[in-house]
Design an enzyme around this catalytic site. Sequence first.
Site, PDB file in Angstrom:
ATOM      1  N   GLY A   1       0.790  -1.226   0.000  1.00 17.74           N
ATOM      2  CA  GLY A   1       0.000   0.000   0.000  1.00 17.74           C
ATOM      3  C   GLY A   1       0.814   1.264   0.000  1.00 17.74           C
TER       4      GLY A   1
ATOM      5  N   ALA B   1       9.022  -4.264  -0.667  1.00 18.43           N
ATOM      6  CA  ALA B   1       8.970  -2.800  -0.669  1.00 18.43           C
ATOM      7  C   ALA B   1       8.716  -2.222   0.713  1.00 18.43           C
ATOM      8  CB  ALA B   1       7.880  -2.319  -1.634  1.00 18.43           C
TER       9      ALA B   1
ATOM     10  N   LYS C   1      20.478   6.212  -0.569  1.00 26.45           N
ATOM     11  CA  LYS C   1      20.969   6.576   0.766  1.00 26.45           C
ATOM     12  C   LYS C   1      21.721   5.431   1.433  1.00 26.45           C
ATOM     13  CE  LYS C   1      17.316   9.996   1.286  1.00 26.45           C
ATOM     14  NZ  LYS C   1      16.932   9.894  -0.135  1.00 26.45           N
TER      15      LYS C   1
ATOM     16  N   SER D   1       4.899   9.614  -1.070  1.00 27.28           N
ATOM     17  CA  SER D   1       4.474  10.207   0.202  1.00 27.28           C
ATOM     18  C   SER D   1       5.690  10.756   0.932  1.00 27.28           C
ATOM     19  CB  SER D   1       3.772   9.152   1.056  1.00 27.28           C
ATOM     20  OG  SER D   1       4.644   8.076   1.334  1.00 27.28           O
TER      21      SER D   1
ATOM     22  N   GLU E   1      21.261  14.194   7.062  1.00 29.18           N
ATOM     23  CA  GLU E   1      21.001  14.547   5.670  1.00 29.18           C
ATOM     24  C   GLU E   1      22.281  14.988   4.975  1.00 29.18           C
ATOM     25  OE1 GLU E   1      17.280  16.660   3.512  1.00 29.18           O
ATOM     26  OE2 GLU E   1      18.292  17.880   5.015  1.00 29.18           O
TER      27      GLU E   1
END
Length: 634
Positions: free
Chosen positions: A312, A385, A433, A476, A566
Amino acid sequence: MDPLSRTAAPAAATAWHRLDRALARLRPHREPLSLAVDAAMVVLAWNATYLFRLGFERWWTARPGYDGWVLAGVVAVYLAAFALAKVPQSMWRFSGFGEVKRLTLACLAAGTVSAVGVLGLQLVQVPRAVLALHPLVALMAVCGVRVGYRMLYEHARARITGSQAEVRRALVLGAGEAARRLLAGIHQQGWVVLGLLDDDPAKQGARIAGVPVLGPLADVRDKGVRGAATHLIIALPAASAAQRRRAVELAGASGLPVLTVPSAEELRQGSGVERVRDIEPEDLLGREPVVLDEAGIAQCLAGRTVLVTGAGGSIGSELCRQVARFAPARLVLYELSEYALYSIEQDLQGAFPHLELVRVIGDVKDLAHLRATLGHWRPQVVFHAAAFKHVPLMEEAHNAAAALRNNTLGTYHAALAAAEHGAERFVLISTDKAVNPTNVMGATKRAAELVVSALAAEHPATRFMAVRFGNVLGSSGSVIPKFKAQIAAGGPLTVTHPDIIRYFMTIPEAARLVLQAAAIGETGQVLVLDMGEPVRIVDLARTMIRLAGRTEQDIPIVFTGLRPGEKLYEELLADDDATVPTAVPRLRVARLRDGVPLAGLRQSLVALQAADGPAPADAVRAFLAHWVPEYRRT
């Protein structure tokens, strides 16, 4: 609505479009026409003032002989004042208090200068009352003509169309088949197309469905060519990605809202070309999508049972849609979120009514449930996933253990269950990443890659592989939905650093890459997409502001500083990874680092799972530093 009204409505709309288009042809010359009309009003006001001062018998004969020269000078002064006040640039049908205010200041300034000039030149035969009253009469004249035009315009529109709604005017970029089909249907939606732009020299000066081709695409920067357009529509679905990106950049610099016709893929799926929409992430990407081996993918998936964990999520749900296109025998949707599972099931049921869907609410951290699910349905292909992916959230100390359990331990569980129950292929969805990670999320995904590599050596009957790609536009939590929401709220747009760059791809392209990996990947490999040139996030933000028809004065950009963990830039390959090309253009293979002892890695993972309560953040980071030597916490 009665039949007569239904017949009259399209005719009325057509009549209004014709009238509006006729007026639109004059609008590129709006400024000189406005000055000409204002000059006539100043002359009329001068004569009216003489008439008021001298009466009908003497208003013409009692004037001085040099009055014509004086009037010419007065007109020049007024036009100069109007130009300085930017009066000619205004649109008369929108005249309001702001316009009256500018005209008042311009007329008073011009009247004062004119009076001082006449008195300074000692032109005593010009009545002082004329000099005093003329600015007021001129103001009434220039305001009156604007008010009259607006009243006539509104009356004509209401009389012809029966509506007070404003007509949207578009300039279309592109004059090919898509533009022709667009013109055939867009008028019914209340649009008026003022003209077309196209770089093809053969189309210059031509007319398509009665609409002229005004020039090349670059002419959209010319205010005179744009005229009274309220929107720009890009109609280039068959153009290359570079050509579309150029059109988007040219349109975005105009300051008008920019729309586009559906893409070539959307047209193939049945969208009508007249259904214009906002610019979407793939329109901003400006990069040709990878051409994949559709036959090879079909051979891998058709007639098979396929299981997708995290079905989902942003990537998982698109992956399910792409898998469904290749007619698997059964698609098992494995998802922890009840609502997300319901949403993707409803979507797939509507688009693929004959596909057998199995809905399973489950957690990849629950090995027993995974074993039971895979043991019952026996999938030949497993796409993994399910993952936590938000870097700053996973960097927080109380979330580090959750990231490790879900991303690394969950991958171990899913891969082990797949191998134990005879899956032919297991595909891990990884991330850029994971390369030289500086954060917990990236390190847990790199550890997940190492788990897959270790299991590949222990279970040769199953092909284990990973797919690594950059940021996904529109997923998202990604930057595009965030920027859209911030623009809708009036700003500001928040960017962490002015120099931060990222590689981007679209969700459908990412899903197709995963399917391609399943078809051509060998065990122990990680497949990497050549992502092209990286994108500066601040440039993306500025482009989105322009495409919304706004400026940075309207929607400012605020730099908030890099978040914990980051990087300024992301990498797709580790420094020591060797890559080789594949048969698929722009898709390369990097072999994962060998030599990871599965027994020790499994023991460490199981120990973390068996611990009472969540492991401390320091213990999680120590685990990652041990098994992922390239992990360097920032």
